[in-house]
Design a protein around this motif. Structure first.
Motif, PDB file in Angstrom:
ATOM      1  N   GLN A  28       0.485  -1.388   0.406  1.00 28.22           N
ATOM      2  CA  GLN A  28       0.249   0.022  -0.071  1.00 28.22           C
ATOM      3  C   GLN A  28       1.033   1.105  -0.409  1.00 28.22           C
ATOM      4  OE1 GLN A  28      -2.489   0.408   3.391  1.00 28.22           O
ATOM      5  NE2 GLN A  28      -3.271   1.920   2.550  1.00 28.22           N
ATOM      6  N   LYS A  29       1.903   1.395   0.741  1.00 22.54           N
ATOM      7  CA  LYS A  29       2.670   2.323   1.251  1.00 22.54           C
ATOM      8  C   LYS A  29       3.928   2.589  -0.256  1.00 22.54           C
ATOM      9  CE  LYS A  29       3.577   2.331   5.809  1.00 22.54           C
ATOM     10  NZ  LYS A  29       4.899   2.043   7.293  1.00 22.54           N
ATOM     11  N   THR A  30       3.518   1.207  -1.426  1.00 26.62           N
ATOM     12  CA  THR A  30       4.681   1.447  -2.661  1.00 26.62           C
ATOM     13  C   THR A  30       3.550   1.998  -3.484  1.00 26.62           C
ATOM     14  OG1 THR A  30       5.481  -0.402  -1.764  1.00 26.62           O
ATOM     15  CG2 THR A  30       5.563  -0.118  -4.514  1.00 26.62           C
ATOM     16  N   THR A  31       2.485   2.030  -3.484  1.00 24.05           N
ATOM     17  CA  THR A  31       1.396   2.232  -4.366  1.00 24.05           C
ATOM     18  C   THR A  31       1.208   3.554  -3.657  1.00 24.05           C
ATOM     19  OG1 THR A  31       0.479   0.008  -4.523  1.00 24.05           O
ATOM     20  CG2 THR A  31      -0.969   2.146  -5.174  1.00 24.05           C
ATOM     21  N   GLU A  32       0.731   3.928  -3.047  1.00 26.23           N
ATOM     22  CA  GLU A  32       1.408   5.046  -1.936  1.00 26.23           C
ATOM     23  C   GLU A  32       1.774   5.937  -2.798  1.00 26.23           C
ATOM     24  OE1 GLU A  32       0.304   6.067   1.904  1.00 26.23           O
ATOM     25  OE2 GLU A  32      -1.626   5.167   1.839  1.00 26.23           O
ATOM     26  N   LEU A  33       3.415   6.152  -2.658  1.00 25.89           N
ATOM     27  CA  LEU A  33       3.977   6.428  -3.325  1.00 25.89           C
ATOM     28  C   LEU A  33       5.156   6.706  -4.674  1.00 25.89           C
ATOM     29  CD1 LEU A  33       7.164   7.308  -2.099  1.00 25.89           C
ATOM     30  CD2 LEU A  33       8.393   5.764  -2.267  1.00 25.89           C
ATOM     31  N   LYS A  34       4.125   5.695  -5.298  1.00 27.54           N
ATOM     32  CA  LYS A  34       3.931   5.294  -6.703  1.00 27.54           C
ATOM     33  C   LYS A  34       3.096   7.182  -7.218  1.00 27.54           C
ATOM     34  CE  LYS A  34       2.748   2.683 -11.006  1.00 27.54           C
ATOM     35  NZ  LYS A  34       2.537   1.393 -10.778  1.00 27.54           N
ATOM     36  N   GLU A  35       2.412   7.258  -6.546  1.00 26.15           N
ATOM     37  CA  GLU A  35       1.054   8.321  -7.110  1.00 26.15           C
ATOM     38  C   GLU A  35       1.413   9.220  -6.454  1.00 26.15           C
ATOM     39  OE1 GLU A  35      -2.545   7.371  -4.760  1.00 26.15           O
ATOM     40  OE2 GLU A  35      -2.935   5.277  -6.168  1.00 26.15           O
ATOM     41  N   GLU A  36       2.146  10.176  -5.483  1.00 17.98           N
ATOM     42  CA  GLU A  36       2.718  10.717  -5.378  1.00 17.98           C
ATOM     43  C   GLU A  36       3.591  11.263  -6.957  1.00 17.98           C
ATOM     44  OE1 GLU A  36       4.527  10.645  -0.849  1.00 17.98           O
ATOM     45  OE2 GLU A  36       2.542  10.309  -0.100  1.00 17.98           O
ATOM     46  N   CYS A  37       4.894  10.412  -6.423  1.00 17.99           N
ATOM     47  CA  CYS A  37       6.149  10.461  -7.958  1.00 17.99           C
ATOM     48  C   CYS A  37       4.723  10.615  -8.796  1.00 17.99           C
ATOM     49  CB  CYS A  37       6.720   9.097  -7.701  1.00 17.99           C
ATOM     50  SG  CYS A  37       7.812   8.811  -6.542  1.00 17.99           S
ATOM     51  N   LYS A  38       3.846  10.652  -9.130  1.00 20.14           N
ATOM     52  CA  LYS A  38       3.155  10.477 -10.276  1.00 20.14           C
ATOM     53  C   LYS A  38       2.470  12.296 -10.210  1.00 20.14           C
ATOM     54  CE  LYS A  38      -0.483   9.154 -13.775  1.00 20.14           C
ATOM     55  NZ  LYS A  38      -1.874  10.389 -13.110  1.00 20.14           N
ATOM     56  N   ASP A  39       2.249  12.235  -8.981  1.00 17.81           N
ATOM     57  CA  ASP A  39       1.376  14.035  -9.151  1.00 17.81           C
ATOM     58  C   ASP A  39       3.171  14.727  -8.897  1.00 17.81           C
ATOM     59  OD1 ASP A  39      -0.767  12.508  -8.833  1.00 17.81           O
ATOM     60  OD2 ASP A  39      -0.940  13.004  -6.650  1.00 17.81           O
TER      61      ASP A  39
END
Length: 132
Positions: A28-39
């Protein structure tokens, strides 16, 4: 508490009961980090567009300022040349005035000389008439 043999092997179940290698909270943290990186990448892209527009605008303003600067330099040079032309013209006119004054003085002297000659001739005529 009994240890889960799958957890010991590094396998975990997610919320959909799918078998995963990562722990659910790490995934979940990896997915959140991926979304934050995309943003973050999207925001950097927007920032680059804004900065690019700003740079273009500043470049155009610099070009216009340079153009106006060149116009001002040209106008100043033209003004200097006009001033020099007027100064030269003034000197020419002063020289012409001096020449005309000298010519006037010559004419005045010549006139006085001619008046003197006329007076002498009139006197001669008068004496000649009196002798007859």
């Amino acid at each position: 508490m009994a240890k889960d043999p799958l957890a010991e092997a590094g396998l975990h179940y997610d919320e959909l009961n799918k078998l995963r290698i990562l722990e659910p909270d790490v995934g979940q943290k990896t997915t959140e980090l991926k979304e934050e990186c995309k943003d973050f990448v999207d925001k950097i892209g927007q920032f680059q567009k804004i900065v690019g527009g700003l740079i273009e605008m500043v470049d155009e303003l610099a070009k216009e300022a340079e153009k106006e600067k060149m116009k001002a330099i040209g106008a100043r040079n033209l003004l200097k040349s006009v001033a020099k032309q007027r100064e030269a013209q003034q000197q020419q006119l002063q020289a012409l005035i001096a020449e005309k004054k000298m010519q006037l003085e010559r004419y005045r002297i010549e006139y006085e000389a001619l008046c003197k000659v006329e007076a002498e001739q009139n006197e001669f005529i008068d004496q000649f008439i009196l002798q007859k």
